[in-house]
Design a protein around this motif. Structure first.
Motif, PDB file in Angstrom:
ATOM      1  N   PRO A  64       0.834  -1.206   0.000  1.00 55.64           N
ATOM      2  CA  PRO A  64       0.000   0.000   0.000  1.00 55.64           C
ATOM      3  C   PRO A  64       0.865   1.250   0.000  1.00 55.64           C
ATOM      4  O   PRO A  64       1.870   1.320   0.712  1.00 55.64           O
ATOM      5  CB  PRO A  64      -0.767  -0.109   1.310  1.00 55.64           C
ATOM      6  CG  PRO A  64       0.127  -0.889   2.214  1.00 55.64           C
ATOM      7  CD  PRO A  64       0.952  -1.802   1.352  1.00 55.64           C
ATOM      8  N   GLY A  73      -1.217   8.441   4.891  1.00 52.21           N
ATOM      9  CA  GLY A  73      -1.440   7.315   5.793  1.00 52.21           C
ATOM     10  C   GLY A  73      -1.709   6.001   5.103  1.00 52.21           C
ATOM     11  O   GLY A  73      -2.075   5.017   5.742  1.00 52.21           O
ATOM     12  N   THR A  74      -1.551   5.954   3.785  1.00 51.98           N
ATOM     13  CA  THR A  74      -1.826   4.706   3.071  1.00 51.98           C
ATOM     14  C   THR A  74      -0.738   3.675   3.328  1.00 51.98           C
ATOM     15  O   THR A  74      -1.030   2.486   3.483  1.00 51.98           O
ATOM     16  CB  THR A  74      -1.928   4.969   1.545  1.00 51.98           C
ATOM     17  OG1 THR A  74      -2.871   6.012   1.321  1.00 51.98           O
ATOM     18  CG2 THR A  74      -2.381   3.722   0.811  1.00 51.98           C
ATOM     19  N   LEU A 119      -5.088  -8.384   2.999  1.00 57.07           N
ATOM     20  CA  LEU A 119      -5.828  -8.506   1.739  1.00 57.07           C
ATOM     21  C   LEU A 119      -4.965  -9.184   0.691  1.00 57.07           C
ATOM     22  O   LEU A 119      -5.405 -10.043  -0.050  1.00 57.07           O
ATOM     23  CB  LEU A 119      -6.266  -7.123   1.253  1.00 57.07           C
ATOM     24  CG  LEU A 119      -7.282  -6.437   2.159  1.00 57.07           C
ATOM     25  CD1 LEU A 119      -7.480  -4.990   1.747  1.00 57.07           C
ATOM     26  CD2 LEU A 119      -8.615  -7.187   2.133  1.00 57.07           C
ATOM     27  N   MET A 123      -0.586  -5.618   2.018  1.00 60.68           N
ATOM     28  CA  MET A 123      -1.745  -4.717   2.106  1.00 60.68           C
ATOM     29  C   MET A 123      -2.804  -5.290   3.056  1.00 60.68           C
ATOM     30  O   MET A 123      -3.161  -6.452   2.945  1.00 60.68           O
ATOM     31  CB  MET A 123      -2.340  -4.544   0.711  1.00 60.68           C
ATOM     32  CG  MET A 123      -3.507  -3.577   0.649  1.00 60.68           C
ATOM     33  SD  MET A 123      -4.407  -3.778  -0.903  1.00 60.68           S
ATOM     34  CE  MET A 123      -3.457  -2.709  -1.945  1.00 60.68           C
ATOM     35  N   VAL A 124      -3.256  -4.449   3.981  1.00 57.36           N
ATOM     36  CA  VAL A 124      -4.273  -4.914   4.934  1.00 57.36           C
ATOM     37  C   VAL A 124      -5.540  -4.063   4.819  1.00 57.36           C
ATOM     38  O   VAL A 124      -5.544  -3.012   4.194  1.00 57.36           O
ATOM     39  CB  VAL A 124      -3.749  -4.854   6.389  1.00 57.36           C
ATOM     40  CG1 VAL A 124      -2.525  -5.737   6.563  1.00 57.36           C
ATOM     41  CG2 VAL A 124      -3.463  -3.417   6.819  1.00 57.36           C
ATOM     42  N   ASP A 125      -6.596  -4.543   5.453  1.00 52.80           N
ATOM     43  CA  ASP A 125      -7.891  -3.865   5.442  1.00 52.80           C
ATOM     44  C   ASP A 125      -8.044  -3.081   6.752  1.00 52.80           C
ATOM     45  O   ASP A 125      -8.143  -3.670   7.822  1.00 52.80           O
ATOM     46  CB  ASP A 125      -8.995  -4.921   5.324  1.00 52.80           C
ATOM     47  CG  ASP A 125     -10.364  -4.296   5.190  1.00 52.80           C
ATOM     48  OD1 ASP A 125     -10.480  -3.062   5.349  1.00 52.80           O
ATOM     49  OD2 ASP A 125     -11.327  -5.034   4.923  1.00 52.80           O
ATOM     50  N   ARG A 126      -8.075  -1.749   6.657  1.00 52.43           N
ATOM     51  CA  ARG A 126      -8.152  -0.917   7.866  1.00 52.43           C
ATOM     52  C   ARG A 126      -9.521  -0.260   8.026  1.00 52.43           C
ATOM     53  O   ARG A 126      -9.639   0.770   8.690  1.00 52.43           O
ATOM     54  CB  ARG A 126      -7.070   0.177   7.812  1.00 52.43           C
ATOM     55  CG  ARG A 126      -5.672  -0.346   8.011  1.00 52.43           C
ATOM     56  CD  ARG A 126      -4.664   0.724   7.705  1.00 52.43           C
ATOM     57  NE  ARG A 126      -4.674   1.012   6.277  1.00 52.43           N
ATOM     58  CZ  ARG A 126      -3.678   1.634   5.632  1.00 52.43           C
ATOM     59  NH1 ARG A 126      -2.623   2.046   6.278  1.00 52.43           N
ATOM     60  NH2 ARG A 126      -3.746   1.849   4.333  1.00 52.43           N
ATOM     61  N   ARG A 127     -10.539  -0.859   7.432  1.00 58.74           N
ATOM     62  CA  ARG A 127     -11.838  -0.181   7.451  1.00 58.74           C
ATOM     63  C   ARG A 127     -12.407   0.015   8.856  1.00 58.74           C
ATOM     64  O   ARG A 127     -13.271   0.853   9.068  1.00 58.74           O
ATOM     65  CB  ARG A 127     -12.844  -0.925   6.567  1.00 58.74           C
ATOM     66  CG  ARG A 127     -12.776  -0.460   5.124  1.00 58.74           C
ATOM     67  CD  ARG A 127     -13.751  -1.211   4.261  1.00 58.74           C
ATOM     68  NE  ARG A 127     -13.380  -2.618   4.160  1.00 58.74           N
ATOM     69  CZ  ARG A 127     -14.024  -3.504   3.403  1.00 58.74           C
ATOM     70  NH1 ARG A 127     -15.060  -3.143   2.705  1.00 58.74           N
ATOM     71  NH2 ARG A 127     -13.623  -4.759   3.362  1.00 58.74           N
ATOM     72  N   PHE A 129     -11.127   1.444  11.201  1.00 65.86           N
ATOM     73  CA  PHE A 129     -10.874   2.840  11.575  1.00 65.86           C
ATOM     74  C   PHE A 129     -12.014   3.756  11.115  1.00 65.86           C
ATOM     75  O   PHE A 129     -12.412   4.668  11.832  1.00 65.86           O
ATOM     76  CB  PHE A 129      -9.564   3.330  10.939  1.00 65.86           C
ATOM     77  CG  PHE A 129      -8.324   3.050  11.767  1.00 65.86           C
ATOM     78  CD1 PHE A 129      -8.379   2.309  12.940  1.00 65.86           C
ATOM     79  CD2 PHE A 129      -7.095   3.536  11.353  1.00 65.86           C
ATOM     80  CE1 PHE A 129      -7.235   2.066  13.693  1.00 65.86           C
ATOM     81  CE2 PHE A 129      -5.940   3.306  12.099  1.00 65.86           C
ATOM     82  CZ  PHE A 129      -6.008   2.570  13.269  1.00 65.86           C
ATOM     83  N   ASP A 130     -12.512   3.502   9.909  1.00 66.77           N
ATOM     84  CA  ASP A 130     -13.627   4.325   9.417  1.00 66.77           C
ATOM     85  C   ASP A 130     -14.865   4.140  10.291  1.00 66.77           C
ATOM     86  O   ASP A 130     -15.631   5.088  10.504  1.00 66.77           O
ATOM     87  CB  ASP A 130     -13.965   3.975   7.964  1.00 66.77           C
ATOM     88  CG  ASP A 130     -12.915   4.478   6.980  1.00 66.77           C
ATOM     89  OD1 ASP A 130     -12.294   5.510   7.266  1.00 66.77           O
ATOM     90  OD2 ASP A 130     -12.722   3.841   5.926  1.00 66.77           O
ATOM     91  N   ARG A 131     -15.057   2.908  10.784  1.00 69.40           N
ATOM     92  CA  ARG A 131     -16.232   2.649  11.622  1.00 69.40           C
ATOM     93  C   ARG A 131     -16.137   3.468  12.918  1.00 69.40           C
ATOM     94  O   ARG A 131     -17.150   3.957  13.430  1.00 69.40           O
ATOM     95  CB  ARG A 131     -16.346   1.148  11.953  1.00 69.40           C
ATOM     96  CG  ARG A 131     -16.464   0.211  10.759  1.00 69.40           C
ATOM     97  CD  ARG A 131     -17.753   0.354   9.973  1.00 69.40           C
ATOM     98  NE  ARG A 131     -17.641   1.296   8.874  1.00 69.40           N
ATOM     99  CZ  ARG A 131     -17.097   1.004   7.683  1.00 69.40           C
ATOM    100  NH1 ARG A 131     -16.638  -0.204   7.439  1.00 69.40           N
ATOM    101  NH2 ARG A 131     -17.035   1.924   6.730  1.00 69.40           N
ATOM    102  N   GLY A 170      -3.868   8.247  10.482  1.00 69.68           N
ATOM    103  CA  GLY A 170      -4.707   7.048  10.326  1.00 69.68           C
ATOM    104  C   GLY A 170      -4.022   5.894   9.621  1.00 69.68           C
ATOM    105  O   GLY A 170      -4.652   5.132   8.904  1.00 69.68           O
ATOM    106  N   CYS A 171      -2.704   5.751   9.829  1.00 62.68           N
ATOM    107  CA  CYS A 171      -1.969   4.714   9.104  1.00 62.68           C
ATOM    108  C   CYS A 171      -2.131   3.348   9.738  1.00 62.68           C
ATOM    109  O   CYS A 171      -1.998   2.322   9.077  1.00 62.68           O
ATOM    110  CB  CYS A 171      -0.487   5.079   9.013  1.00 62.68           C
ATOM    111  SG  CYS A 171       0.353   5.172  10.623  1.00 62.68           S
TER     112      CYS A 171
END
Lengths: 261, 639
Positions: A64, A73-74, A119, A123-127, A129-131, A170-171
């Motif tokens: 990523p 932060g990607t 994923l 690369m990982v799924d950081r969703r 954080f959005d929640r 938000g990394c």
């Protein structure tokens, strides 16, 4: 490829995590990475490795990345067990190869945390954080409603503290560095940014309870190791976690109906 | 037949927006939930539009190719955001911001749009402050300002060196609240690969799920593109790696006219290229020019280090040529002069491709601590990237592609030439003319998203009350789905010899060489032969490994590079046709005796909007004449 302005290069031994998908079994790929220019950034080193893999007909490594300026932060990988690698206050994309020595072995892994499933490769799924943000990481100010900006004075030290917290990118390094995979530093940074400001007061206690409890749905618990702060590319202070804990306890009373407080 | 109607409202300039707001059709509050709107992109323009439309009651679907909306490249903007608040009591006004923007844009923008931008700049600061954006404050608690990019007033609001980040997080958080409320459905890791048009109107989009490789159709009453600029056509730029022209280009191929693609802003203070493997360029905030002195050795091919060159042999070229503005001349002027001295053989650094930005004088004058206080973060960043300590050695800088003023043509409502298809932010062409002023990009993105589109979109939607969206089973959707899927899958079948990166780099070299900081007819014609040849080779010989049915970063990129290959040709064609110099577009044939950009208002005071005619046919040029009723056209002078 690999021509460099000052001619200095490194020969490295890389161990890179490869994994086809969330359900696949992963393994390390060993690569002799020769002639890596010292002026390359860490991600440019991976670009070079990928170019070489493509030449050999091997599918390149998924990693990523985006802005390469340390702000989006990607990016972020574990480098020899350290989130974002050996340089303090530096995201992976801002780390440069001159920080390594000729002959070094470098182990590169994705963030490791149950809430961040892999994923592919690095690369990982950081969703999750959005929640947490959706749970209350905002001040409700629908477009068009506000008064003149200078009608809400904010003392300079309050604004500075809010900005210190809001610097979080938000990394996810905090979660990756934590032995418990806790997300206290990420959550506290947003919570403190909003809770110290006068604009953030009306929703303060609802926000606190909702964000903390959503965090707990996904992440482990904090046991005050402080690894998160050490790994944080923006050096977000642990004080914000203490602030969040205090506000969380208060929220339990404050969120009762007014009459029963 | 395309007719460019900008729909500029009647009345004096200061009343146009109010008149327009009164005359556009409204959708009743209770009826808004009967409309679906697609917003592509979640940067400042996209996130603010999606959040604001959802707050009004529309059903919004928001798309981003990132893992989270917060990653959009607006996040990287450092300097600040302009607003005509006049909090400093220094003579600023809506009219002055309007005037400065039109002049700064070298008189190639639309007056009515720019005036509206200056008007709503006031609301933006109010909005962002209410959201909790931690703007810099004075000790009394009121907002701080600074002067930026050579402006004569202090109108720039900022949040340390991370203004873009904080404004984007504000918009992202407003969006998150609407996601929670169920008014926005968020699609992340979704790459928009086509716009779907039925009976001449936009009715939806096609996306590719970047985790599974599946393509999906999405239908709506209106489609909004807020997908950023095309700076990565140069390969090396200050843009993020994933920034691309695909959404705008696909819309262009479906009928949206592309305006002024030759306008690109080259930012003067970036870290020079150090190697062939370099993947991107890093911008150092323009504020450094407030204290740094720019120079090169007077002697050509001087191999001495900076310290060995005595004062008398240093050429402070900006201070000498522009005594009144000195190192603070506008971006385009500073960039062109750096190119001139480097081309002459006065460049510095191992590759002789930079100029010095020297802080020795300000360190001697103000002390090292004062300089650290002002620029510490930037000095650290420079040291991390170059390995050199700017407190001891002068920085080396060189211009790099930074922002693109051209974009999809839009009318006053921000609607493209395809009804129902809107375009916001950097992706449209409307407000910056041929050159953008510092701290104005953030202003425009948020103006479009928070305060313009939410008013103007009703004009298109209101008459559609009760109309269903086009079902995704309609042949227009199935045809588009099939095309996108086929195109994407076909890349893995090429099985060529060079990587996508290789071709992108080669394209960048051509575009930078012939359509970069200075352009001429011979070079542009050369590019018009080289680009199609490269494109053909790329399509026959690109090597994309891995499966199309899952995460495949090469496959994501190959579609984008393919679109850049087509777009680059249009950009060069536009640069060739515009035989004048203006703003960021410098034609060597059109300069004053002193070597400054020379406009030709007689022949070129228009927006060049290009219409796609098919892959092997030349595009057709349409012109929107620019009328200047409030600002008098003058030759810019910074002497």
């Amino acid at each position: 490829m690999g021509s460099t302005a000052n001619g200095k290069t490194l020969n490295l031994k890389l161990r890179i995590w490869r994994q086809d998908g969330p359900a696949a079994v992963g393994s390390f790929l060993d690569i002799d990475a020769d002639r890596i220019p010292v002026d390359a950034s860490f991600l440019e080193m991976l670009d070079l490795i990928n170019e070489r893999l493509i030449e050999d007909g091997v599918e390149p490594i998924t990693f990523p990345h985006d802005c390469r300026e340390g702000i989006c932060g990607t990016c972020g990988v574990m480098i020899n067990g350290q989130a974002h690698g050996p340089e303090k206050a530096t995201a992976t994309c801002q780390l440069h190869m001159r920080k390594f020595n000729d002959g070094d072995q470098i182990v590169i892994e994705p963030w490791r945390a149950a809430a961040f499933p892999v994923l592919k490769d690095l690369m990982v799924d950081r969703r999750a954080f959005d929640r947490i943000i959706e749970a209350g990481g905002y001040i409700s100010a629908p477009t068009g409603t506000p008064q003149d900006a200078n009608e809400i004075p904010v003392p300079k030290e309050v604004a500075d503290t809010a900005m210190d917290a809001a610097a979080c990118i938000g990394c996810g390094a905090c979660v990756a560095a934590c032995p418990n995979s806790a997300a206290q530093l990420f959550t506290a940074a947003k919570l403190a940014h909003l809770n110290v400001l006068p604009q953030g007061q009306p929703e303060r206690w609802k926000r606190t309870e909702a964000m903390v409890e959503t965090m707990e749905d996904f992440f482990g618990s904090c046991t005050n190791h402080g690894e998160c702060h050490e790994a944080c590319p923006k050096e977000i202070s642990l004080d914000f976690i203490a602030f969040m804990n205090r506000d969380y306890i208060k929220s339990k009373t404050k969120n009762r109906s007014l009459a029963s407080q | 037949m395309v007719v460019l109607d900008a729909k500029i409202p009647y009345g004096p300039i200061a009343e146009k927006w109010d008149n327009h707001k009164f005359s556009v059709k409204l959708v009743n509050p209770a009826n808004k939930r009967r409309f679906d709107v697609i917003v592509v992109g979640t940067g400042l323009a996209g996130a603010s539009a999606a959040a604001s439309l959802a707050e009004l009651g529309y059903n919004v679907k928001a798309f981003t190719f990132h893992d989270s909306p917060r990653r959009a490249h607006s996040i990287a903007a450092q300097g600040g955001i302009n607003a005509a608040k006049n909090y400093r009591n220094d003579g600023d006004s809506v009219y002055r911001l309007f005037y400065d923007t039109v002049k700064g844009g070298d008189y190639r923008s639309r007056e009515a749009n720019v005036y509206r931008l200056a008007q709503v700049s006031l609301n933006i600061i109010d909005q962002c402050a209410a959201q909790g954006v931690p703007f810099a404050r004075e000790y009394g608690g009121l907002l701080a300002n600074r002067s930026f990019g050579g402006a004569q007033v202090s109108r720039t609001f900022y949040a340390r060196g991370q203004t873009g980040q904080q404004l984007l997080l504000g918009a992202y958080q407003a969006l998150a609240a609407q996601v929670k409320a169920g008014k926005v459905t968020l699609y992340n890791r979704s790459d928009m690969l086509d716009v779907v048009v039925k009976d001449g109107e936009a009715c939806g989009i096609i996306t590719r799920d970047m985790l599974t490789g599946e393509v999906h159709a999405h239908s709506a009453h209106a489609v909004v593109l807020a997908t950023g600029g095309y700076g990565n056509v140069y390969y090396l730029s200050t843009n993020a790696m994933a920034c691309n022209v695909t959404a705008a280009w696909r819309a262009h191929r479906k009928g949206a006219l592309f305006a002024n693609p030759c306008y690109t802003q080259i930012h003067p203070t970036c870290i020079p290229v150090s190697d062939e493997f370099q993947s991107k360029l890093t911008l150092m905030s323009e504020s450094l020019r407030n204290d740094g002195r720019i120079w090169v050795p007077r002697q050509f091919d001087d191999a001495r280090s900076a310290a060995e060159i005595p004062e008398s042999e240093r050429y402070y070229y900006l201070e000498e040529k522009y005594p009144s503005f000195g190192n603070l001349v506008p971006r385009d002027v500073a960039s062109r002069n750096a190119k001139t001295v480097v081309d002459e053989g006065r460049g510095v650094g191992p590759l002789k491709n930079g100029v010095y930005l020297d802080f020795a004088a300000s360190i001697a004058r103000d002390g090292v601590d004062a300089v650290r206080e002002r620029y510490g973060n930037l000095f650290d960043m420079y040291e991390r990237i170059t390995g050199e300590d700017p407190y001891k050695l002068p920085m080396r800088i060189y211009p790099a592609t930074h922002y693109t003023m051209g974009g999809l043509w839009v009318d006053y409502n921000l609607m493209t030439t395809v009804p129902g298809l809107y375009c916001l932010g950097e992706a449209n062409f409307s407000d910056h003319g041929a050159n953008r002023l510092g701290a104005s990009a953030l202003m425009q993105g948020l103006a479009d998203g928070y305060f313009v589109l939410p008013y103007t979109i009703g004009d298109h939607l209101a008459p559609k009350l009760g109309d269903a969206t086009v079902p995704t089973t309609d042949p227009v959707f199935s045809e588009a789905l099939r095309e996108v899927d086929q195109r994407t899958r076909s890349w893995t079948q090429v099985k060529g010899t060079h990587s996508v990166e290789h071709y992108h780099r080669e394209l960048g070299k051509i575009v930078w060489e012939y359509c970069g900081m200075a352009r001429n007819e011979t070079g542009l014609n050369k590019a018009l032969t080289e680009i199609p040849a490269l494109r053909e080779e790329f399509r026959k010989n690109v090597k994309v490994l891995g499966s199309p049915d899952g995460v495949n970063q090469q496959l994501e990129k190959v579609n984008r590079v393919d679109d850049f290959m087509e777009f680059a040709e249009l950009k060069v064609r536009d640069a060739l046709h515009r035989a004048e110099s203006c703003g960021g577009h410098f034609r060597e044939e059109s300069q004053t005796p002193e070597g400054e950009a020379l406009r030709d208002d007689e022949n070129f005071a228009y927006v060049a909007a290009w219409e796609w005619q098919g892959p092997d046919t030349d595009p057709v040029l349409h012109k929107e004449d620019l009328a200047f009723e409030n600002v008098q056209l003058t030759q810019r002078s910074y002497k």
